[in-house]
Design a protein around this motif. Structure first.
Motif, PDB file in Angstrom:
ATOM      1  N   ARG A 130       0.855  -1.209   0.000  1.00 22.70           N
ATOM      2  CA  ARG A 130       0.000   0.000   0.000  1.00 22.70           C
ATOM      3  C   ARG A 130       0.881   1.246   0.000  1.00 22.70           C
ATOM      4  NH1 ARG A 130      -4.549  -1.310  -2.105  1.00 22.70           N
ATOM      5  NH2 ARG A 130      -6.208  -0.545  -0.790  1.00 22.70           N
ATOM      6  N   ASP A 131       1.924   1.208  -0.819  1.00 19.24           N
ATOM      7  CA  ASP A 131       2.923   2.259  -0.916  1.00 19.24           C
ATOM      8  C   ASP A 131       2.346   3.411  -1.747  1.00 19.24           C
ATOM      9  OD1 ASP A 131       5.086   3.905  -1.497  1.00 19.24           O
ATOM     10  OD2 ASP A 131       6.479   2.236  -1.795  1.00 19.24           O
ATOM     11  N   HIS A 132       1.859   4.435  -1.059  1.00 20.35           N
ATOM     12  CA  HIS A 132       1.247   5.580  -1.739  1.00 20.35           C
ATOM     13  C   HIS A 132       2.263   6.339  -2.588  1.00 20.35           C
ATOM     14  CE1 HIS A 132      -2.571   5.017   0.233  1.00 20.35           C
ATOM     15  NE2 HIS A 132      -1.951   4.931   1.402  1.00 20.35           N
ATOM     16  N   TYR A 133       3.501   6.356  -2.143  1.00 23.52           N
ATOM     17  CA  TYR A 133       4.539   7.033  -2.924  1.00 23.52           C
ATOM     18  C   TYR A 133       4.736   6.329  -4.264  1.00 23.52           C
ATOM     19  CZ  TYR A 133       8.944   8.967  -4.486  1.00 23.52           C
ATOM     20  OH  TYR A 133       9.922   9.573  -5.245  1.00 23.52           O
ATOM     21  N   ALA A 134       4.737   5.012  -4.265  1.00 23.20           N
ATOM     22  CA  ALA A 134       4.900   4.259  -5.516  1.00 23.20           C
ATOM     23  C   ALA A 134       3.740   4.579  -6.471  1.00 23.20           C
ATOM     24  CB  ALA A 134       4.958   2.761  -5.233  1.00 23.20           C
ATOM     25  N   TYR A 135       2.522   4.622  -5.938  1.00 20.91           N
ATOM     26  CA  TYR A 135       1.381   4.934  -6.806  1.00 20.91           C
ATOM     27  C   TYR A 135       1.472   6.374  -7.307  1.00 20.91           C
ATOM     28  CZ  TYR A 135      -3.173   4.983  -8.920  1.00 20.91           C
ATOM     29  OH  TYR A 135      -4.190   5.095  -9.842  1.00 20.91           O
ATOM     30  N   SER A 136       1.953   7.278  -6.469  1.00 10.92           N
ATOM     31  CA  SER A 136       2.082   8.673  -6.913  1.00 10.92           C
ATOM     32  C   SER A 136       3.073   8.782  -8.075  1.00 10.92           C
ATOM     33  CB  SER A 136       2.488   9.589  -5.755  1.00 10.92           C
ATOM     34  OG  SER A 136       3.849   9.401  -5.409  1.00 10.92           O
ATOM     35  N   GLN A 137       4.077   7.906  -8.097  1.00 13.56           N
ATOM     36  CA  GLN A 137       5.023   7.899  -9.217  1.00 13.56           C
ATOM     37  C   GLN A 137       4.324   7.462 -10.504  1.00 13.56           C
ATOM     38  OE1 GLN A 137       8.191   9.151  -9.040  1.00 13.56           O
ATOM     39  NE2 GLN A 137       7.344   9.750  -7.066  1.00 13.56           N
ATOM     40  N   LEU A 138       3.427   6.499 -10.413  1.00 11.01           N
ATOM     41  CA  LEU A 138       2.649   6.078 -11.585  1.00 11.01           C
ATOM     42  C   LEU A 138       1.753   7.218 -12.069  1.00 11.01           C
ATOM     43  CD1 LEU A 138       1.683   2.482 -10.412  1.00 11.01           C
ATOM     44  CD2 LEU A 138       3.146   3.061 -12.369  1.00 11.01           C
ATOM     45  N   VAL A 139       1.138   7.908 -11.120  1.00 11.28           N
ATOM     46  CA  VAL A 139       0.283   9.046 -11.480  1.00 11.28           C
ATOM     47  C   VAL A 139       1.107  10.101 -12.201  1.00 11.28           C
ATOM     48  CG1 VAL A 139      -1.113  10.945 -10.579  1.00 11.28           C
ATOM     49  CG2 VAL A 139      -1.395   8.629  -9.639  1.00 11.28           C
ATOM     50  N   ARG A 140       2.272  10.418 -11.682  1.00 12.27           N
ATOM     51  CA  ARG A 140       3.133  11.424 -12.319  1.00 12.27           C
ATOM     52  C   ARG A 140       3.522  11.016 -13.738  1.00 12.27           C
ATOM     53  NH1 ARG A 140       5.478  11.803  -7.021  1.00 12.27           N
ATOM     54  NH2 ARG A 140       4.845  13.765  -6.104  1.00 12.27           N
ATOM     55  N   ARG A 141       3.786   9.741 -13.940  1.00 14.21           N
ATOM     56  CA  ARG A 141       4.181   9.254 -15.266  1.00 14.21           C
ATOM     57  C   ARG A 141       3.064   9.382 -16.296  1.00 14.21           C
ATOM     58  NH1 ARG A 141       7.637   3.709 -14.068  1.00 14.21           N
ATOM     59  NH2 ARG A 141       9.281   4.805 -12.933  1.00 14.21           N
ATOM     60  N   TYR A 142       1.844   9.197 -15.866  1.00 15.02           N
ATOM     61  CA  TYR A 142       0.743   9.095 -16.828  1.00 15.02           C
ATOM     62  C   TYR A 142      -0.231  10.262 -16.821  1.00 15.02           C
ATOM     63  CZ  TYR A 142       2.284   4.404 -17.826  1.00 15.02           C
ATOM     64  OH  TYR A 142       3.031   3.332 -18.225  1.00 15.02           O
ATOM     65  N   GLN A 143      -0.189  11.125 -15.813  1.00  8.64           N
ATOM     66  CA  GLN A 143      -1.223  12.130 -15.686  1.00  8.64           C
ATOM     67  C   GLN A 143      -1.285  13.106 -16.862  1.00  8.64           C
ATOM     68  OE1 GLN A 143      -0.852  14.356 -12.079  1.00  8.64           O
ATOM     69  NE2 GLN A 143       1.247  14.979 -12.475  1.00  8.64           N
TER      70      GLN A 143
ATOM     71  N   PHE B   4      -4.979  -5.909 -10.903  1.00  8.02           N
ATOM     72  CA  PHE B   4      -4.034  -5.789 -12.017  1.00  8.02           C
ATOM     73  C   PHE B   4      -3.085  -6.969 -11.985  1.00  8.02           C
ATOM     74  CE2 PHE B   4       0.008  -4.318 -13.851  1.00  8.02           C
ATOM     75  CZ  PHE B   4      -0.438  -3.948 -15.115  1.00  8.02           C
ATOM     76  N   ARG B   5      -3.041  -7.718 -13.098  1.00  7.14           N
ATOM     77  CA  ARG B   5      -2.234  -8.931 -13.148  1.00  7.14           C
ATOM     78  C   ARG B   5      -1.012  -8.801 -14.053  1.00  7.14           C
ATOM     79  NH1 ARG B   5      -6.147 -10.731 -10.572  1.00  7.14           N
ATOM     80  NH2 ARG B   5      -8.059 -11.696 -11.106  1.00  7.14           N
ATOM     81  N   GLY B   6      -0.871  -7.677 -14.704  1.00  6.26           N
ATOM     82  CA  GLY B   6       0.281  -7.478 -15.571  1.00  6.26           C
ATOM     83  C   GLY B   6       0.143  -8.129 -16.939  1.00  6.26           C
ATOM     84  N   GLU B   7      -1.065  -8.566 -17.299  1.00  3.73           N
ATOM     85  CA  GLU B   7      -1.276  -9.163 -18.619  1.00  3.73           C
ATOM     86  C   GLU B   7      -1.139  -8.117 -19.716  1.00  3.73           C
ATOM     87  OE1 GLU B   7      -5.095 -10.945 -18.087  1.00  3.73           O
ATOM     88  OE2 GLU B   7      -4.310 -12.504 -16.758  1.00  3.73           O
ATOM     89  N   ALA B   8      -1.479  -6.900 -19.401  1.00  5.82           N
ATOM     90  CA  ALA B   8      -1.289  -5.756 -20.294  1.00  5.82           C
ATOM     91  C   ALA B   8      -0.349  -4.798 -19.581  1.00  5.82           C
ATOM     92  CB  ALA B   8      -2.623  -5.065 -20.578  1.00  5.82           C
ATOM     93  N   GLN B   9       0.179  -3.843 -20.317  1.00  8.52           N
ATOM     94  CA  GLN B   9       1.006  -2.825 -19.681  1.00  8.52           C
ATOM     95  C   GLN B   9       0.119  -1.967 -18.784  1.00  8.52           C
ATOM     96  OE1 GLN B   9       3.215  -0.567 -22.543  1.00  8.52           O
ATOM     97  NE2 GLN B   9       4.175  -2.377 -23.421  1.00  8.52           N
ATOM     98  N   PHE B  10       0.714  -1.396 -17.750  1.00  7.56           N
ATOM     99  CA  PHE B  10      -0.056  -0.561 -16.831  1.00  7.56           C
ATOM    100  C   PHE B  10      -0.740   0.581 -17.589  1.00  7.56           C
ATOM    101  CE2 PHE B  10      -0.479   3.185 -14.123  1.00  7.56           C
ATOM    102  CZ  PHE B  10      -1.322   2.676 -13.154  1.00  7.56           C
ATOM    103  N   GLY B  11      -0.022   1.217 -18.526  1.00  9.53           N
ATOM    104  CA  GLY B  11      -0.603   2.331 -19.276  1.00  9.53           C
ATOM    105  C   GLY B  11      -1.838   1.914 -20.064  1.00  9.53           C
ATOM    106  N   THR B  12      -1.804   0.742 -20.666  1.00  6.79           N
ATOM    107  CA  THR B  12      -2.959   0.239 -21.411  1.00  6.79           C
ATOM    108  C   THR B  12      -4.129   0.008 -20.464  1.00  6.79           C
ATOM    109  OG1 THR B  12      -1.473  -0.842 -22.977  1.00  6.79           O
ATOM    110  CG2 THR B  12      -3.751  -1.612 -22.944  1.00  6.79           C
ATOM    111  N   TRP B  13      -3.840  -0.602 -19.335  1.00 10.48           N
ATOM    112  CA  TRP B  13      -4.864  -0.873 -18.324  1.00 10.48           C
ATOM    113  C   TRP B  13      -5.465   0.435 -17.809  1.00 10.48           C
ATOM    114  CZ3 TRP B  13      -4.810  -0.261 -12.821  1.00 10.48           C
ATOM    115  CH2 TRP B  13      -5.765  -1.018 -12.128  1.00 10.48           C
ATOM    116  N   LEU B  14      -4.633   1.424 -17.537  1.00 12.88           N
ATOM    117  CA  LEU B  14      -5.106   2.722 -17.043  1.00 12.88           C
ATOM    118  C   LEU B  14      -5.959   3.426 -18.089  1.00 12.88           C
ATOM    119  CD1 LEU B  14      -5.066   5.006 -14.924  1.00 12.88           C
ATOM    120  CD2 LEU B  14      -2.946   5.808 -16.002  1.00 12.88           C
ATOM    121  N   TYR B  15      -5.519   3.406 -19.348  1.00 18.01           N
ATOM    122  CA  TYR B  15      -6.309   4.029 -20.413  1.00 18.01           C
ATOM    123  C   TYR B  15      -7.657   3.341 -20.558  1.00 18.01           C
ATOM    124  CZ  TYR B  15      -3.407   7.660 -22.503  1.00 18.01           C
ATOM    125  OH  TYR B  15      -2.725   8.826 -22.751  1.00 18.01           O
TER     126      TYR B  15
END
Length: 181
Positions: free
Chosen positions: A16-29, A65-76
């Motif tokens: 439940r690492d909020h910092y790690a998720y914030s890094q994903l948000v920064r990458r894709y926002q 999320f199982r990693g079957e698709a890239q995170f960006g594809t899943w987020l979109y």
């Protein structure tokens, strides 16, 4: 050293690492908000709301999320679903704008083509606009766009092909202008 999306997802899932998720948000926002602005016909406030909702839904669903698709594809895919849900609620018409424009020699021509491209994109069906945006403007593969839009691969290819043909027809006068420049 850049940490991969998958590593950030795993850290978020396991700790439940909020910092790690914030890094994903920064990458894709930025890219996601730009895409949503296009899908929302330039309505910045609505795009911001939908982006925020997509990131919240993604966080809530990250355990799935199982990693079957890239995170960006899943987020979109999540963002696309959020946008479709919003459209259903509002029952609005069609007409998106493009977020990236081709290079043109002068500033007046740039403004003219932006207007004409927006007008041409508005004449495409919603699936054509979204497929063209994802594949041609955002660089997703046809397969990734199919996953995002939750439609068969062949349908994405058809939407892109027919959308490009219609855009070429609608923007044909620009080819004549370019040949005279």
């Amino acid at each position: 050293m850049t940490v991969s999306d998958l590593d950030l997802v795993r850290r978020t899932q396991q700790h439940r690492d909020h910092y790690a998720y914030s890094q994903l948000v920064r990458r894709y926002q930025s890219r996601l908000r730009t895409s949503l602005r296009g899908w929302c016909r330039g309505d910045h406030a609505l795009a911001e709301d939908l982006a925020q909702e997509a990131f919240i839904k993604a966080y809530q669903a990250l355990g799935n999320f199982r990693g079957e698709a890239q995170f960006g594809t899943w987020l979109y895919r999540i963002a696309y679903n959020v946008m479709v849900s919003q459209r259903r609620k509002q029952a609005t018409g069609t007409g998106d704008t493009a977020s990236e424009l081709p290079e043109v020699p002068t500033e007046p021509q740039r403004a003219d083509i932006a207007r004409d491209l927006d007008t041409a994109m508005a004449q495409l069906s919603e699936p054509q606009r979204v497929a063209i945006h994802l594949c041609l403007q955002r660089g997703f593969s046809h397969q990734e766009a199919a996953q995002i839009m939750d439609i068969p691969l062949g349908s994405v290819k058809t939407h892109v092909l027919r959308g490009k043909q219609k855009l070429q027809s609608l923007l044909a006068p620009w080819r004549e202008v370019e040949s005279h420049v």
